[in-house]
Design an enzyme around this catalytic site. Structure first.
Site, PDB file in Angstrom:
ATOM      1  CE  LYS A  53      14.053  12.844  -2.848  1.00 20.61           C
ATOM      2  NZ  LYS A  53      13.223  11.988  -2.008  1.00 20.61           N
ATOM      3  CD  GLN A  97      13.748  10.485   1.220  1.00 21.07           C
ATOM      4  OE1 GLN A  97      13.470  11.505   0.595  1.00 21.07           O
ATOM      5  NE2 GLN A  97      14.031   9.339   0.620  1.00 21.07           N
ATOM      6  CG  ASP A 120       7.031  11.556  -2.683  1.00 16.76           C
ATOM      7  OD1 ASP A 120       7.844  11.516  -3.622  1.00 16.76           O
ATOM      8  OD2 ASP A 120       7.354  11.557  -1.484  1.00 16.76           O
TER       9      ASP A 120
HETATM   10  N1  GUN Z   1      12.137   6.793  -0.471  1.00 12.60           N
HETATM   11  C1  GUN Z   1      12.561   6.153  -1.597  1.00 12.60           C
HETATM   12  N2  GUN Z   1      12.027   6.741  -2.690  1.00 12.60           N
HETATM   13  C2  GUN Z   1      11.244   7.747  -2.242  1.00 12.60           C
HETATM   14  C3  GUN Z   1      10.426   8.708  -2.897  1.00 12.60           C
HETATM   15  O1  GUN Z   1      10.287   8.758  -4.119  1.00 12.60           O
HETATM   16  N3  GUN Z   1       9.783   9.577  -2.088  1.00 12.60           N
HETATM   17  C4  GUN Z   1       9.894   9.531  -0.738  1.00 12.60           C
HETATM   18  N4  GUN Z   1       9.201  10.407  -0.025  1.00 12.60           N
HETATM   19  N5  GUN Z   1      10.640   8.665  -0.096  1.00 12.60           N
HETATM   20  C5  GUN Z   1      11.318   7.779  -0.860  1.00 12.60           C
END
Ligand code: GUN
Length: 283
Positions: A53, A97, A120
């Protein structure tokens, strides 16, 4: 033979368009989009996702602010950090995350993120806005799936769509988004009976169950469009989706590969949400 939907290429095109939007934000308003990423602990897959990311942000000219916290961080410390970021003008998106360590109540954390920085789309306010058809931020993975679907030229309106998997991150928001596109949506999951028969009726299938090659090629209606969100390992360690790809390909109109399908889109949509957040902020 079905078309293989090239997620990498579609993501590349979307990122090129986003670069232009970022340039306009910078030229006209002096705003550089900023994404804060919080990683608690040393979960290896999460570390990998966070690295990807941040690299994507750097490539796009989006500021990323990494907050790495030890696994034993208290819920209060994490809430205090989120509160600080909620008020930082340079931060337009906040991503915590997941998964979080077991002693932290993840729902409480998601609810602490300011809804207008919730890139998100996991805050209950944003889940509610999606449900009523007025989303502020769309969750990244299902939004990426929708864009892949659009790339095939298929209009979901009036189509039978089957979503397999009811997670908060993919299955549930995917069903809501397809509904907003006027599809007739069936949401299947691990307790669904006669899954093969339900899939056989579908014009559009989104597979997000996390079980290696569980959905067999012969189940699909000829000419269906298939989006495979699965990221599973076979016994030999190789990567595969939830769909038996080689079986499905000759039968369907279009299908995403794993890897190279949905994967590249998720981060692209996160970047897009961050740019949307920056575009909405009042400077
Ligand atoms: N863990 C797995 N997929 C995601 C996501 O799309 N966002 C976040 N914050 N954590 C994740």
């Amino acid at each position: 033979m079905g078309e293989i939907i090239d997620g990498k290429e579609i993501a590349r095109q979307m990122r090129a368009e986003l670069r232009r939007e970022i340039q306009i934000l910078s030229d006209e308003r002096g705003v550089t989009p900023g994404l804060a990423v919080i990683l608690v602990g040393t979960h290896p897959a999460s570390q990998g996702y966070v690295r990807m990311k941040r690299k994507a942000c750097a490539d796009m000219g989006i500021h990323s602010f990494l907050h790495e916290l030890p696994a034993e961080t208290s819920e209060e410390t994490l809430l205090a950090l989120i509160e600080t970021l909620n008020h930082q003008p340079a931060v337009h998106g906040i991503l915590v995350q997941t998964p979080l360590p077991a002693h932290i109540y993840a729902q409480r954390i998601l609810e602490a993120i300011a809804p207008d920085k919730d890139v998100d789309g996991f805050h209950p306010y944003n889940v509610g806005l999606l449900a009523v058809g007025a989303p502020l931020f769309r969750p990244c993975t299902p939004w990426g799936c929708l864009e892949l679907l659009r790339s095939t030229g298929v209009d979901p309106a009036g189509q039978q769509a089957v979503v397999v998997g009811r997670s908060n991150i993919v299955g549930k928001p995917m069903a809501l988004m397809l509904l907003a596109e006027h599809a007739t949506v069936t949401l299947c999951h691990s307790h669904t009976t006669q899954l093969a028969e339900r899939i056989a009726e579908a014009d559009i299938v989104v597979a997000a169950i996390g079980r290696a090659e569980m959905i067999r090629g012969a189940w699909f209606k000829p000419g269906a469009v298939v989006i495979d969100v699965g990221q599973n390992r076979r016994a030999d360690g190789s990567l595969c989706g939830d769909v038996a790809f080689a079986e499905a390909l000759p039968r369907v109109a279009a299908i995403t590969p794993v890897p190279g399908g949905v994967g590249p889109m998720t981060i692209t949509m996160l970047l897009k949400n961050t740019v949307i957040g920056a575009g909405r902020c009042v400077t």
